[in-house]
Motif scaffolding. Structure first.
Motif, PDB file in Angstrom:
ATOM      1  N   LEU A   1       0.841  -1.184   0.000  1.00 14.31           N
ATOM      2  CA  LEU A   1       0.000   0.000   0.000  1.00 14.31           C
ATOM      3  C   LEU A   1       0.885   1.245   0.000  1.00 14.31           C
ATOM      4  CD1 LEU A   1      -2.890   1.092   0.192  1.00 14.31           C
ATOM      5  CD2 LEU A   1      -2.648   1.083   2.679  1.00 14.31           C
ATOM      6  N   GLY A   2       0.659   2.138  -0.941  1.00 11.94           N
ATOM      7  CA  GLY A   2       1.452   3.352  -1.066  1.00 11.94           C
ATOM      8  C   GLY A   2       2.554   3.276  -2.092  1.00 11.94           C
ATOM      9  N   ASP A   3       2.879   2.069  -2.560  1.00 12.69           N
ATOM     10  CA  ASP A   3       3.900   1.941  -3.602  1.00 12.69           C
ATOM     11  C   ASP A   3       3.468   2.630  -4.894  1.00 12.69           C
ATOM     12  OD1 ASP A   3       5.599   0.532  -2.001  1.00 12.69           O
ATOM     13  OD2 ASP A   3       5.250  -1.425  -2.946  1.00 12.69           O
ATOM     14  N   TYR A   4       2.177   2.545  -5.186  1.00 12.35           N
ATOM     15  CA  TYR A   4       1.627   3.131  -6.401  1.00 12.35           C
ATOM     16  C   TYR A   4       0.420   4.001  -6.036  1.00 12.35           C
ATOM     17  CZ  TYR A   4       4.629  -0.264  -8.633  1.00 12.35           C
ATOM     18  OH  TYR A   4       5.729  -0.991  -9.024  1.00 12.35           O
ATOM     19  N   PRO A   5       0.673   5.169  -5.440  1.00  7.64           N
ATOM     20  CA  PRO A   5      -0.444   5.992  -4.959  1.00  7.64           C
ATOM     21  C   PRO A   5      -1.332   6.527  -6.070  1.00  7.64           C
ATOM     22  CG  PRO A   5       1.618   7.202  -4.821  1.00  7.64           C
ATOM     23  CD  PRO A   5       1.978   5.784  -5.150  1.00  7.64           C
ATOM     24  N   TYR A   6      -0.841   6.457  -7.296  1.00  5.74           N
ATOM     25  CA  TYR A   6      -1.610   6.923  -8.460  1.00  5.74           C
ATOM     26  C   TYR A   6      -2.425   5.805  -9.096  1.00  5.74           C
ATOM     27  CZ  TYR A   6       2.824   5.054 -10.067  1.00  5.74           C
ATOM     28  OH  TYR A   6       3.932   4.258 -10.230  1.00  5.74           O
ATOM     29  N   MET A   7      -2.266   4.587  -8.617  1.00  3.14           N
ATOM     30  CA  MET A   7      -2.975   3.450  -9.191  1.00  3.14           C
ATOM     31  C   MET A   7      -4.449   3.493  -8.845  1.00  3.14           C
ATOM     32  SD  MET A   7      -2.809   0.539 -10.888  1.00  3.14           S
ATOM     33  CE  MET A   7      -4.277  -0.428 -11.272  1.00  3.14           C
ATOM     34  N   GLY A   8      -5.286   3.322  -9.855  1.00  2.00           N
ATOM     35  CA  GLY A   8      -6.715   3.234  -9.630  1.00  2.00           C
ATOM     36  C   GLY A   8      -7.278   1.936 -10.173  1.00  2.00           C
ATOM     37  N   GLY A   9      -7.822   1.106  -9.292  1.00  6.09           N
ATOM     38  CA  GLY A   9      -8.582  -0.031  -9.782  1.00  6.09           C
ATOM     39  C   GLY A   9      -9.832   0.495 -10.474  1.00  6.09           C
ATOM     40  N   LEU A  10     -10.335  -0.249 -11.442  1.00  9.62           N
ATOM     41  CA  LEU A  10     -11.497   0.217 -12.195  1.00  9.62           C
ATOM     42  C   LEU A  10     -12.536  -0.897 -12.272  1.00  9.62           C
ATOM     43  CD1 LEU A  10     -12.153   2.895 -13.658  1.00  9.62           C
ATOM     44  CD2 LEU A  10     -11.523   1.758 -15.802  1.00  9.62           C
ATOM     45  N   LEU A  11     -13.677  -0.658 -11.635  1.00 11.08           N
ATOM     46  CA  LEU A  11     -14.818  -1.559 -11.752  1.00 11.08           C
ATOM     47  C   LEU A  11     -15.825  -0.903 -12.690  1.00 11.08           C
ATOM     48  CD1 LEU A  11     -15.234  -2.614  -8.017  1.00 11.08           C
ATOM     49  CD2 LEU A  11     -14.352  -4.013  -9.892  1.00 11.08           C
ATOM     50  N   MET A  12     -16.183  -1.607 -13.750  1.00 17.32           N
ATOM     51  CA  MET A  12     -17.036  -1.033 -14.788  1.00 17.32           C
ATOM     52  C   MET A  12     -18.388  -1.724 -14.821  1.00 17.32           C
ATOM     53  SD  MET A  12     -13.973  -0.842 -17.569  1.00 17.32           S
ATOM     54  CE  MET A  12     -13.150  -2.257 -16.801  1.00 17.32           C
TER      55      MET A  12
ATOM     56  N   GLY B   1     -10.675  -3.484 -14.616  1.00 19.65           N
ATOM     57  CA  GLY B   1      -9.518  -2.964 -15.333  1.00 19.65           C
ATOM     58  C   GLY B   1      -8.711  -2.070 -14.419  1.00 19.65           C
ATOM     59  N   GLY B   2      -7.894  -1.211 -15.023  1.00 19.06           N
ATOM     60  CA  GLY B   2      -7.055  -0.320 -14.247  1.00 19.06           C
ATOM     61  C   GLY B   2      -7.133   1.102 -14.762  1.00 19.06           C
ATOM     62  N   SER B   3      -6.583   2.030 -13.975  1.00 21.78           N
ATOM     63  CA  SER B   3      -6.543   3.430 -14.371  1.00 21.78           C
ATOM     64  C   SER B   3      -5.416   4.111 -13.602  1.00 21.78           C
ATOM     65  CB  SER B   3      -7.889   4.118 -14.094  1.00 21.78           C
ATOM     66  OG  SER B   3      -8.153   4.175 -12.704  1.00 21.78           O
TER      67      SER B   3
ATOM     68  N   LEU C   1      -6.772   8.435 -16.045  1.00 24.85           N
ATOM     69  CA  LEU C   1      -6.604   7.912 -17.398  1.00 24.85           C
ATOM     70  C   LEU C   1      -6.870   6.422 -17.387  1.00 24.85           C
ATOM     71  CD1 LEU C   1      -3.340   9.430 -18.952  1.00 24.85           C
ATOM     72  CD2 LEU C   1      -5.711   9.956 -19.538  1.00 24.85           C
ATOM     73  N   THR C   2      -7.390   5.932 -18.506  1.00 15.19           N
ATOM     74  CA  THR C   2      -7.563   4.496 -18.680  1.00 15.19           C
ATOM     75  C   THR C   2      -7.499   4.180 -20.165  1.00 15.19           C
ATOM     76  OG1 THR C   2      -8.885   2.577 -18.004  1.00 15.19           O
ATOM     77  CG2 THR C   2     -10.090   4.506 -18.832  1.00 15.19           C
ATOM     78  N   ALA C   3      -7.651   2.913 -20.502  1.00 13.94           N
ATOM     79  CA  ALA C   3      -7.711   2.509 -21.904  1.00 13.94           C
ATOM     80  C   ALA C   3      -9.125   2.709 -22.433  1.00 13.94           C
ATOM     81  CB  ALA C   3      -7.305   1.041 -22.037  1.00 13.94           C
ATOM     82  N   ALA C   4      -9.226   3.210 -23.655  1.00 14.38           N
ATOM     83  CA  ALA C   4     -10.547   3.429 -24.252  1.00 14.38           C
ATOM     84  C   ALA C   4     -11.329   2.123 -24.362  1.00 14.38           C
ATOM     85  CB  ALA C   4     -10.389   4.076 -25.630  1.00 14.38           C
ATOM     86  N   HIS C   5     -10.633   1.007 -24.607  1.00  7.98           N
ATOM     87  CA  HIS C   5     -11.368  -0.250 -24.803  1.00  7.98           C
ATOM     88  C   HIS C   5     -11.990  -0.752 -23.500  1.00  7.98           C
ATOM     89  CE1 HIS C   5      -7.616  -2.446 -23.507  1.00  7.98           C
ATOM     90  NE2 HIS C   5      -8.518  -3.272 -23.010  1.00  7.98           N
ATOM     91  N   ASN C   6     -11.548  -0.208 -22.349  1.00  8.85           N
ATOM     92  CA  ASN C   6     -12.236  -0.533 -21.101  1.00  8.85           C
ATOM     93  C   ASN C   6     -13.668   0.005 -21.118  1.00  8.85           C
ATOM     94  OD1 ASN C   6     -10.234  -1.951 -19.778  1.00  8.85           O
ATOM     95  ND2 ASN C   6      -9.493  -0.211 -18.613  1.00  8.85           N
ATOM     96  N   LEU C   7     -13.847   1.137 -21.738  1.00 13.66           N
ATOM     97  CA  LEU C   7     -15.150   1.803 -21.735  1.00 13.66           C
ATOM     98  C   LEU C   7     -16.017   1.374 -22.913  1.00 13.66           C
ATOM     99  CD1 LEU C   7     -13.858   5.331 -20.709  1.00 13.66           C
ATOM    100  CD2 LEU C   7     -14.745   3.513 -19.244  1.00 13.66           C
TER     101      LEU C   7
ATOM    102  N   ILE D   1      -4.112 -10.125 -18.842  1.00 12.02           N
ATOM    103  CA  ILE D   1      -5.506  -9.748 -18.995  1.00 12.02           C
ATOM    104  C   ILE D   1      -6.068  -9.247 -17.674  1.00 12.02           C
ATOM    105  CG2 ILE D   1      -5.920 -11.266 -20.963  1.00 12.02           C
ATOM    106  CD1 ILE D   1      -7.074 -13.310 -19.093  1.00 12.02           C
ATOM    107  N   GLY D   2      -6.762  -8.133 -17.741  1.00  7.29           N
ATOM    108  CA  GLY D   2      -7.288  -7.500 -16.552  1.00  7.29           C
ATOM    109  C   GLY D   2      -6.483  -6.294 -16.112  1.00  7.29           C
ATOM    110  N   ASP D   3      -5.243  -6.167 -16.625  1.00  4.91           N
ATOM    111  CA  ASP D   3      -4.413  -5.015 -16.301  1.00  4.91           C
ATOM    112  C   ASP D   3      -4.744  -3.810 -17.184  1.00  4.91           C
ATOM    113  OD1 ASP D   3      -2.904  -6.327 -14.307  1.00  4.91           O
ATOM    114  OD2 ASP D   3      -1.604  -7.224 -15.819  1.00  4.91           O
ATOM    115  N   SER D   4      -5.617  -3.984 -18.162  1.00  2.00           N
ATOM    116  CA  SER D   4      -5.908  -2.956 -19.156  1.00  2.00           C
ATOM    117  C   SER D   4      -6.231  -1.606 -18.524  1.00  2.00           C
ATOM    118  CB  SER D   4      -7.090  -3.384 -20.027  1.00  2.00           C
ATOM    119  OG  SER D   4      -6.723  -4.416 -20.902  1.00  2.00           O
ATOM    120  N   GLY D   5      -5.599  -0.564 -19.067  1.00  2.00           N
ATOM    121  CA  GLY D   5      -5.841   0.789 -18.594  1.00  2.00           C
ATOM    122  C   GLY D   5      -4.932   1.233 -17.481  1.00  2.00           C
ATOM    123  N   GLY D   6      -4.167   0.299 -16.912  1.00  2.00           N
ATOM    124  CA  GLY D   6      -3.289   0.618 -15.791  1.00  2.00           C
ATOM    125  C   GLY D   6      -2.003   1.295 -16.227  1.00  2.00           C
ATOM    126  N   PRO D   7      -1.177   1.708 -15.251  1.00  2.00           N
ATOM    127  CA  PRO D   7       0.007   2.525 -15.536  1.00  2.00           C
ATOM    128  C   PRO D   7       1.261   1.736 -15.891  1.00  2.00           C
ATOM    129  CG  PRO D   7      -0.265   2.283 -13.174  1.00  2.00           C
ATOM    130  CD  PRO D   7      -1.440   1.580 -13.803  1.00  2.00           C
TER     131      PRO D   7
END
Length: 277
Positions: free
Chosen positions: A58-69, A79-81, A90-96, A230-236
């Motif tokens: 926790l805190g290693d990637y403070p900019y990391m956002g999990g994404l539940l769609m 996905g990720g953001s 920011l995320t990947a367009a194909h997530n949306l 797979i599942g990492d889409s949109g992450g940093p």
């Protein structure tokens, strides 16, 4: 007749190279979301990899956002953001929109190493896909989500955007995400990370072809079975404390095939992103 010939030529060109994964939500996001939810509920799960990676603290990637769609049909995908300001991720367009399924609402999970529990959770239905996004080729695979204001702290903070002409080829970068730990393995309940080497676009085109790898694409090698999955889409993807890539695509043969993975090159979209911050 002309259209048919052009389509056949396009298909022939694509199939001459490695296929990339398509139909993200049906094939990846929805089943993975349920698998991760179950993994988080399990008391004896021992997750240890992105693919060849390790759990992040926790805190290693403070900019990391999990994404539940939440998709239009009511299913939940994952996905990720990346947090880039107090109100934008920011995320990947194909997530949306993956060509078949569209997200009608997303929940961004910040400040947590678990995606279904803990942290700060912000729901939004305000997002913009890049106007040049092409689901067939995954070109311009980037989107921006507007969220309600989030305060920074030790575990939630934005990251700077890459600028300029640095291709980062040969550099080492870190990727993080909630994706699978192997092609056939179980889902991990933990945020995982891995160190990856950036390769030239020329080397990546040799694998996927010039339809999928354009100037605004960035690729990592995937050597030694260390890669995004797979599942990492949109992450940093981060180097030198700057966001250099948004996780976009990998080989249709899987994450452990010792083949490259592709990202949206952030420096190529810097002006587009800043115009929306």
């Amino acid at each position: 007749m002309t259209r048919l010939v052009l389509l056949l030529c396009w298909v022939a060109t694509v199939t001459a190279f490695e296929p990339i994964q398509q139909r993200y939500h049906d094939n990846v996001g929805v089943p993975l979301a349920e698998a991760i939810r179950q993994a988080e509920l399990s008391t004896d799960f021992d997750g240890s990899r992105i693919v060849g990676g390790s759990p992040a603290a926790l805190g290693d990637y403070p900019y990391m956002g999990g994404l539940l769609m939440l998709l239009d049909d009511g299913r939940t995908s994952i996905g990720g953001s990346t947090l880039i300001s107090n109100t934008k991720v920011l995320t990947a367009a194909h997530n949306l929109f993956d060509g078949f399924n569209r997200a009608r609402e997303v929940t961004v999970v910040l400040g947590s190493v678990h995606i279904f529990s803990g942290g700060t959770r912000i729901t939004s239905n305000v997002f913009e896909l890049h106007s040049g996004f092409d689901i067939r080729t995954i070109n311009n695979d980037i989107a921006i989500i507007t969220i309600s204001w989030v305060n920074y702290n030790n575990v939630i903070r934005n990251i700077a955007l890459a600028t300029g002409s640095n291709t980062y080829a040969g550099s080492w970068a870190w990727a993080a995400g909630f994706g699978k730990t192997s092609d056939l393995g179980s889902a991990s309940p933990d945020l995982l990370h891995a160190r990856l080497q950036v390769i030239t676009n020329a080397a990546c085109r040799d694998v996927f072809g010039s339809l999928f790898v354009i100037d605004s694409t960035l690729c990592v090698s995937g050597a030694n079975r260390i890669n995004t999955c797979i599942g990492d889409s949109g992450g940093p993807l981060v180097a030198d404390n700057h966001l250099i890539g948004v996780t976009s695509f990998s080989s249709g043969r899987g994450c452990e095939a010792n083949l490259p993975s592709g990202f949206a090159r952030v420096s190529a979209f810097n002006s587009w992103i800043r115009a929306r911050m």
